[in-house]
Motif scaffolding. Structure first.
Motif, PDB file in Angstrom:
ATOM      1  N   ARG A 146       0.835  -1.203   0.000  1.00 24.53           N
ATOM      2  CA  ARG A 146       0.000   0.000   0.000  1.00 24.53           C
ATOM      3  C   ARG A 146       0.872   1.258   0.000  1.00 24.53           C
ATOM      4  NH1 ARG A 146      -4.328   0.340  -1.805  1.00 24.53           N
ATOM      5  NH2 ARG A 146      -5.373  -1.143  -0.414  1.00 24.53           N
ATOM      6  N   ASP A 181      -7.006 -13.218   3.369  1.00 21.93           N
ATOM      7  CA  ASP A 181      -7.012 -11.759   3.488  1.00 21.93           C
ATOM      8  C   ASP A 181      -5.850 -11.143   2.711  1.00 21.93           C
ATOM      9  OD1 ASP A 181      -8.034  -9.328   4.306  1.00 21.93           O
ATOM     10  OD2 ASP A 181      -7.033  -9.341   6.251  1.00 21.93           O
ATOM     11  N   LYS A 183      -4.194  -8.590   0.586  1.00 19.12           N
ATOM     12  CA  LYS A 183      -4.399  -7.165   0.315  1.00 19.12           C
ATOM     13  C   LYS A 183      -3.039  -6.486   0.376  1.00 19.12           C
ATOM     14  CE  LYS A 183      -5.555  -6.319   5.181  1.00 19.12           C
ATOM     15  NZ  LYS A 183      -6.597  -5.821   6.115  1.00 19.12           N
ATOM     16  N   THR A 224     -11.265  -8.616   3.574  1.00 23.55           N
ATOM     17  CA  THR A 224     -11.333  -7.159   3.504  1.00 23.55           C
ATOM     18  C   THR A 224     -12.164  -6.770   2.289  1.00 23.55           C
ATOM     19  OG1 THR A 224      -9.163  -6.949   4.537  1.00 23.55           O
ATOM     20  CG2 THR A 224      -9.950  -5.061   3.281  1.00 23.55           C
ATOM     21  N   HIS A 226     -13.635  -5.297  -1.051  1.00 18.49           N
ATOM     22  CA  HIS A 226     -12.989  -4.944  -2.313  1.00 18.49           C
ATOM     23  C   HIS A 226     -11.893  -5.938  -2.702  1.00 18.49           C
ATOM     24  CE1 HIS A 226     -15.340  -1.437  -1.809  1.00 18.49           C
ATOM     25  NE2 HIS A 226     -14.466  -0.716  -1.133  1.00 18.49           N
ATOM     26  N   TYR A 227     -11.349  -6.703  -1.752  1.00 21.77           N
ATOM     27  CA  TYR A 227     -10.339  -7.705  -2.085  1.00 21.77           C
ATOM     28  C   TYR A 227     -10.903  -9.119  -1.928  1.00 21.77           C
ATOM     29  CZ  TYR A 227      -7.151  -3.779  -1.973  1.00 21.77           C
ATOM     30  OH  TYR A 227      -6.538  -2.579  -2.236  1.00 21.77           O
ATOM     31  N   SER A 247      -8.353 -12.608  -4.816  1.00 18.33           N
ATOM     32  CA  SER A 247      -7.780 -11.444  -4.125  1.00 18.33           C
ATOM     33  C   SER A 247      -6.462 -11.026  -4.760  1.00 18.33           C
ATOM     34  CB  SER A 247      -7.583 -11.764  -2.645  1.00 18.33           C
ATOM     35  OG  SER A 247      -8.800 -12.110  -2.022  1.00 18.33           O
ATOM     36  N   VAL A 250      -7.230  -8.930  -7.686  1.00 13.23           N
ATOM     37  CA  VAL A 250      -7.569  -7.548  -7.331  1.00 13.23           C
ATOM     38  C   VAL A 250      -6.301  -6.735  -7.107  1.00 13.23           C
ATOM     39  CG1 VAL A 250      -8.759  -6.048  -5.685  1.00 13.23           C
ATOM     40  CG2 VAL A 250      -9.768  -8.257  -6.303  1.00 13.23           C
ATOM     41  N   VAL A 251      -5.354  -7.312  -6.355  1.00  9.53           N
ATOM     42  CA  VAL A 251      -4.088  -6.627  -6.089  1.00  9.53           C
ATOM     43  C   VAL A 251      -3.335  -6.393  -7.395  1.00  9.53           C
ATOM     44  CG1 VAL A 251      -1.825  -6.848  -4.980  1.00  9.53           C
ATOM     45  CG2 VAL A 251      -3.894  -7.504  -3.737  1.00  9.53           C
ATOM     46  N   GLU A 254      -4.927  -3.573  -9.342  1.00  6.45           N
ATOM     47  CA  GLU A 254      -4.640  -2.293  -8.693  1.00  6.45           C
ATOM     48  C   GLU A 254      -3.203  -1.855  -8.921  1.00  6.45           C
ATOM     49  OE1 GLU A 254      -5.502  -0.135  -4.368  1.00  6.45           O
ATOM     50  OE2 GLU A 254      -5.442  -2.322  -4.502  1.00  6.45           O
ATOM     51  N   LEU A 260      -9.159   0.065  -8.219  1.00  4.71           N
ATOM     52  CA  LEU A 260      -9.755  -1.219  -7.873  1.00  4.71           C
ATOM     53  C   LEU A 260     -10.700  -1.653  -8.986  1.00  4.71           C
ATOM     54  CD1 LEU A 260     -10.526  -0.595  -4.096  1.00  4.71           C
ATOM     55  CD2 LEU A 260      -8.982  -2.343  -4.989  1.00  4.71           C
TER      56      LEU A 260
END
Length: 346
Positions: A146, A181, A183, A224, A226-227, A247, A250-251, A254, A260
């Motif tokens: 992040r 999880d 993310k 989490t 959105h993920y 997931s 998604v990462v 992004e 997203l």
């Protein structure tokens, strides 16, 4: 951990800024079992309740708080006997209220400590002191994903990061462990570019869904918003390793686009100057149906590697590379049009 903002408490249902579960009327999270500070939304309540003396955990000296959130607080610490720097995650006081937590903590901590891979954060020790449960981990001197994504990540660097996440996931999945999880906050990157995936098992450890389902008959969501894969919301008790692959998708999206994949999103190459041959890879990972996704993280890595090694790989180039397809050839392309990520309903 990154800061998260709470919605106005009077505007409707309130959700935990850490796990996305709907908050109880008193502001507590049934997953994190914390009273979330509605004015800050940054885990301050947890941090204040975990103010520890420097040598409160036997054998270690706590030096600096380096992260905090609904699950607890992370400290940089010093191992007194081995004279080395470690990270210690001290779980929130309220985990003691989770039915059967003590037994599950020791079982899951031993499982996490058994993971040994260059792309997985190593667990060195765990225990309980004065009612506090803690995990001692290797200290990764770097940034989480992040933080890295606060600036544009070059496509080639994004591919190097994602392939290392794939290696970590494939190793864990072979051992029968699902992360649940994935993310950016759980992906650490050191100064040399080495990726370390952390917090394996914590979602399961802090959930207690089997106990909750038996006692209350309610569904419980881990992950989490959105993920999370669709099945983590719709059928949380039936989640398997393919949720991690979603997931990861998604990462990946992004990383490539800075956005997203929400609603009817466009393929990455239409959002940014990325290799259009990666579109198939990302969209297949993001397919709604687990059976239509990649079935192994190693397959994602293999297809990314094929793009990298092809002429012009990793940047904008021709789309003549054949990406693996074990099912409907159009299923990956349709994923972008079909997918809509929703916040979990408590």
């Amino acid at each position: 951990m990154s800061e998260t903002k709470m919605t106005d408490p009077s505007s409707g249902p309130r959700f935990c800024p850490e796990c996305g579960s709907r908050l109880e009327p008193d502001g507590s999270c049934s997953k994190c079992l914390l009273v979330i500070g509605l004015t800050t939304g940054t885990g301050t309540a947890a941090a204040e309740s975990l103010s520890l003396a420097p040598e409160q955990i036997p054998g270690y000296r706590l030096e600096e708080r380096v992260g905090q959130g609904g699950m607890g607080v992370v400290w940089r610490a010093h191992h007194l006997n081995l004279q080395r720097t470690v990270a210690i995650k001290v779980l929130a006081h309220s985990v003691r209220g989770i039915p059967g937590f003590a037994e599950r903590f020791h079982r899951e901590a031993r499982t996490m400590a058994g993971l040994s891979h260059r792309n997985v954060v190593t667990i060195h020790d765990f225990g309980e002191t004065d009612g506090l449960y803690w995990l001692v981990m290797e200290y990764v001197d770097g940034l989480n994903l992040r933080e890295l994504m606060n600036e544009v990540v070059a496509p080639r660097r994004a591919l190097k990061i994602v392939t290392q996440i794939c290696e970590a996931l494939d190793y864990a999945h072979e051992a029968g462990i699902v992360h649940r999880d994935i993310k950016p906050e759980n992906v650490l990157v050191d100064a040399k570019g080495q990726v370390k995936l952390g917090d394996f098992g914590l979602a399961k450890l802090l959930d207690g869904s089997e106990d909750r389902t038996r006692l209350t008959g309610s569904r419980h969501v881990m992950g989490t918003p959105h993920y999370m894969a669709p099945e983590q919301v719709n059928a949380p008790l039936d989640v398997d390793h393919r949720a991690d692959i979603f997931s990861l998708g998604v990462v990946f999206y992004e990383l490539l686009t800075g956005e997203l994949p929400m609603g009817n999103f466009a393929p990455p190459s239409q959002e940014n100057d990325t290799d259009p041959r990666l579109d198939e890879v990302v969209l297949r990972a993001l397919h709604h149906k687990p059976a239509d996704r990649y079935q192994r993280a190693s397959e994602v890595k293999d297809d990314i590697t094929a793009v990298e090694q092809a002429p012009g790989g990793g940047s904008t180039g021709s789309a003549d590379l054949q990406i693996r397809s074990d099912g409907d050839a159009g299923s990956a392309r349709k994923a972008g049009a079909d997918l809509e990520v929703r916040a979990p309903v408590g």
